[in-house]
Design a protein around this motif. Sequence first.
Motif, PDB file in Angstrom:
ATOM      1  N   SER A  80     -53.916  78.918 -26.409  1.00  0.00           N
ATOM      2  CA  SER A  80     -53.443  78.101 -27.515  1.00  0.00           C
ATOM      3  C   SER A  80     -53.976  78.666 -28.834  1.00  0.00           C
ATOM      4  O   SER A  80     -55.171  78.771 -29.024  1.00  0.00           O
ATOM      5  N   LYS A  82     -51.355  75.308 -35.476  1.00  0.00           N
ATOM      6  CA  LYS A  82     -50.687  74.226 -34.737  1.00  0.00           C
ATOM      7  C   LYS A  82     -49.461  73.772 -35.500  1.00  0.00           C
ATOM      8  O   LYS A  82     -49.429  73.789 -36.726  1.00  0.00           O
ATOM      9  N   TYR A  83     -48.445  73.351 -34.741  1.00  0.00           N
ATOM     10  CA  TYR A  83     -47.309  72.675 -35.351  1.00  0.00           C
ATOM     11  C   TYR A  83     -47.704  71.226 -35.634  1.00  0.00           C
ATOM     12  O   TYR A  83     -48.702  70.737 -35.082  1.00  0.00           O
ATOM     13  N   TYR A 132     -44.004  67.838 -32.978  1.00  0.00           N
ATOM     14  CA  TYR A 132     -43.437  69.054 -32.406  1.00  0.00           C
ATOM     15  C   TYR A 132     -44.325  69.626 -31.305  1.00  0.00           C
ATOM     16  O   TYR A 132     -43.837  70.196 -30.334  1.00  0.00           O
ATOM     17  N   GLU A 133     -45.628  69.472 -31.452  1.00  0.00           N
ATOM     18  CA  GLU A 133     -46.558  69.935 -30.408  1.00  0.00           C
ATOM     19  C   GLU A 133     -46.278  69.230 -29.076  1.00  0.00           C
ATOM     20  O   GLU A 133     -46.415  69.815 -28.006  1.00  0.00           O
ATOM     21  N   PHE A 180     -43.258  67.426 -28.392  1.00  0.00           N
ATOM     22  CA  PHE A 180     -41.849  67.409 -28.034  1.00  0.00           C
ATOM     23  C   PHE A 180     -41.343  68.772 -27.529  1.00  0.00           C
ATOM     24  O   PHE A 180     -40.595  68.838 -26.549  1.00  0.00           O
ATOM     25  N   ILE A 181     -41.762  69.839 -28.176  1.00  0.00           N
ATOM     26  CA  ILE A 181     -41.172  71.158 -27.875  1.00  0.00           C
ATOM     27  C   ILE A 181     -41.429  71.615 -26.433  1.00  0.00           C
ATOM     28  O   ILE A 181     -40.473  72.020 -25.745  1.00  0.00           O
ATOM     29  N   PRO A 182     -42.661  71.561 -25.923  1.00  0.00           N
ATOM     30  CA  PRO A 182     -42.839  72.029 -24.524  1.00  0.00           C
ATOM     31  C   PRO A 182     -42.066  71.194 -23.514  1.00  0.00           C
ATOM     32  O   PRO A 182     -41.553  71.737 -22.526  1.00  0.00           O
ATOM     33  N   ALA A 232     -39.163  69.678 -24.099  1.00  0.00           N
ATOM     34  CA  ALA A 232     -37.751  70.076 -24.236  1.00  0.00           C
ATOM     35  C   ALA A 232     -37.504  71.424 -23.561  1.00  0.00           C
ATOM     36  O   ALA A 232     -36.514  71.590 -22.840  1.00  0.00           O
ATOM     37  N   ILE A 233     -38.407  72.369 -23.788  1.00  0.00           N
ATOM     38  CA  ILE A 233     -38.232  73.698 -23.185  1.00  0.00           C
ATOM     39  C   ILE A 233     -38.272  73.596 -21.658  1.00  0.00           C
ATOM     40  O   ILE A 233     -37.458  74.211 -20.955  1.00  0.00           O
ATOM     41  N   LEU A 292     -34.983  72.027 -20.365  1.00  0.00           N
ATOM     42  CA  LEU A 292     -33.883  72.992 -20.480  1.00  0.00           C
ATOM     43  C   LEU A 292     -33.993  74.091 -19.423  1.00  0.00           C
ATOM     44  O   LEU A 292     -32.994  74.474 -18.808  1.00  0.00           O
ATOM     45  N   ALA A 293     -35.216  74.572 -19.212  1.00  0.00           N
ATOM     46  CA  ALA A 293     -35.413  75.627 -18.209  1.00  0.00           C
ATOM     47  C   ALA A 293     -35.048  75.112 -16.820  1.00  0.00           C
ATOM     48  O   ALA A 293     -34.400  75.823 -16.032  1.00  0.00           O
TER      49      ALA A 293
END
Lengths: 49, 233
Positions: free
Chosen positions: A7, A11-12, A16-17, A19-21, A23-24, A27-28
């Motif tokens: 890490s 940092k975002y 976003y810290e 939500f983003i992982p 979402a990724i 999606l994956a």
Amino acid sequence: MSEKNSSPDRKYPTFYEKFIPIAIFILAVIVVGMLIFTLAIGVGAIQFS
Amino acid sequence: MTIVNTLLPFTASAISFIFAYFVFVRYFEKKRPHLLLWGVGMIFYGVGGFCEGYYGAFGWNPFVYRLWYLFGAILVAAWLGQGTVYLLARRNWVHGLMILLALGSLWGLFKVFTAELDPSLLTTSLHTGSELSGHAIVTPGVRSLTPIFNLYGTVTLVGGAIYSSWIFFRKRFLLHRTVGNIFIAVGALAPAFGGAFSRAGVPAALYIGELLGAILMFIGFRRATSPMEENQQ
């Protein structure tokens, strides 16, 4: 000896810290699921009209 | 004619052409091949949507149907995905893939425009009937092209967007690109889900999926190309 840290210091913003992982990951999973599904159709394991 | 099978695809088509305009503007600024391919891909998306709207408004037309099948069903995802391959790979073998895609597209053009059509087969028991489907193509070897192009396009476009998003997130770098790529990935998946639900008999699912896809990818592109404020610690 330097210690590796996955890490970064930057940092975002908090939202976003978190939500983003998520979402990724979702999606994956969907893409891998679609690939498995397509493969299953390709080998004839699933009949799809 | 209903709002669902005319307004939705015409709106998706208009958004796609506007999106393509923004992509081409950026291409002429940056001269990067991925932007050219994305622009072409969004033109294909717009043509597909226009043909669907035409079918909803005026009914069956063989030429419009062939255009829809070629651009909307076969080529769009693959050309968008090829743009992502150019963006991420930047190797000589990418040109080889581009040549394969171009030759495959020409083969698709030939097959679609020489195929025999039977509009009475347009709908099946599982299909809602409100959307175009490929069943009207009765010549063998045409519809089998679609999953090949779409698999390549979906894996490269969605996979590329997810990969880009992850790379930026891991470095906590360029938040707008991270967020933009997530929107692009979700938008690129929307038509695939719409198509699947349409085949399962859910009315309007395909056209809703395509409209959502155009909107989300447009938002994603605009987000990814417009820096946003980042709180860095």
